[in-house]
Design an enzyme around this catalytic site. Sequence first.
Site: not given
Length: 455
Positions: A29, A90
């Site tokens: 992003r 994660t």
Amino acid sequence: MNTDTETDQPASAAPLSTAVILAAGRGTRMKSERPKVMHPLAGQPMLRYLIDNAAEVFDRIIVVAGPGMDDVAALAAPHTVVVQHDRLGTGHAARQAEATFGTGDVAVLYGDNPLITPGTMRALLAQRRSDDTGLALLAMEPADPARYGRVVTRDGLVQRIVEWADATPAERAIGLCNAGVLCAAAADFRRWLAEIDNDNAQGEYYLGDVVARAAAEGRSVRAVVAPEDELRGINSRAELAQAEACVQARLRLAAMAGGTTLVAPDTVFLCADTVFEPDTVVHPHVVFGPGVHVRRGTEIHAFSHIEGATVGPDAQIGPYARLRPGTDVGQGARVGNFVELKATTLGAGAKANHLTYLGNTTVGAKANIGAGTITCNYDGVFKHRTEIGAESFIGSDSVLVAPVRLGKGVITAAGSVITHDVPDDALAVGRARQANKAGYARAFRQRLKNRKEQG
């Protein structure tokens, strides 16, 4: 790249606490080829903040980087770096560091949450070490929960973390948000990480699923609530700007607490390593780049830019001055409006007050540099030095062509081009002889008028 996985320690030693920092994100992003954690805040990569703060609290630091992230590994040195070759979430990233967990408490942090203070880290570790806490996590109550994962609680205990993409409308209405940071005993962490799966909307292994595993075992999971400004994540340029504002606010407050006057604090921009001694004054719209040390009693006037320089004590800078790397401004010296110094030493009491460029120059004490003076320090390949002796007076619009040395007490006539060394106390004149031609200006104007009339 350091991939040391040694965990042995003397049997009599207390178990070492370990901070695992997840830093493998590509920052999609951000729309950047630079790893997300290498984007700067106040002049240094965001990962640097988290490493430095964690080093104050934890015995060991492990950084999980992505493949080819040599700059991340270099920044993390000398701490251990492990590589997450496949970016599967994660939880998967934390698994890559399992061999380094040791036997003490382990906290997993995120490189793109760089503003967590040592105090908050200590509170997290203390909560984990309290009698009935199996797992501690950091949470926040942001003004706009947006797409943060939500922390689902019951009777003061955390039940699970639900990611925004997987949350129901009722769960998205929860105001307590997950910061992603978890802390548990190493053995527990390994077991819970092994149990999580990727049965979710993203097809990834979420670290937050460890919370549900701990709760399912009947272990107490407790949240430590910290300020949003510490826990905000950085995933876009807009969020990077918000984090920059937080860092700048901290730096300004620290500067003022240390004895610096910021006349208009919100207009002054600092670097993480900017050093102010007491009784300094900074006027509005001043920007400090990396490597600046401002000594006691110095005043920086408006719209100045300073980088890689030492200034003062008792110096006067600006307005509209630019000090570039390698500059050292001496005690009581003055650098005025539209003056640029680069790799230059300005001696005590020396003055360069107007419209001047001094590059690769040494200026002696109490010398005066006239308006419009420049040093020609670059020949297109090499940089050359100019030396100006103490108490010299450099006339306005002088051009000093380096390498050149002007002795003590020298005067250069205004408008001179100086190409040869000048001995002490000499007057240097380096300009064409003036000749006045009587009546020539009137005749010249008449010729021009005649040409204009003739078209």
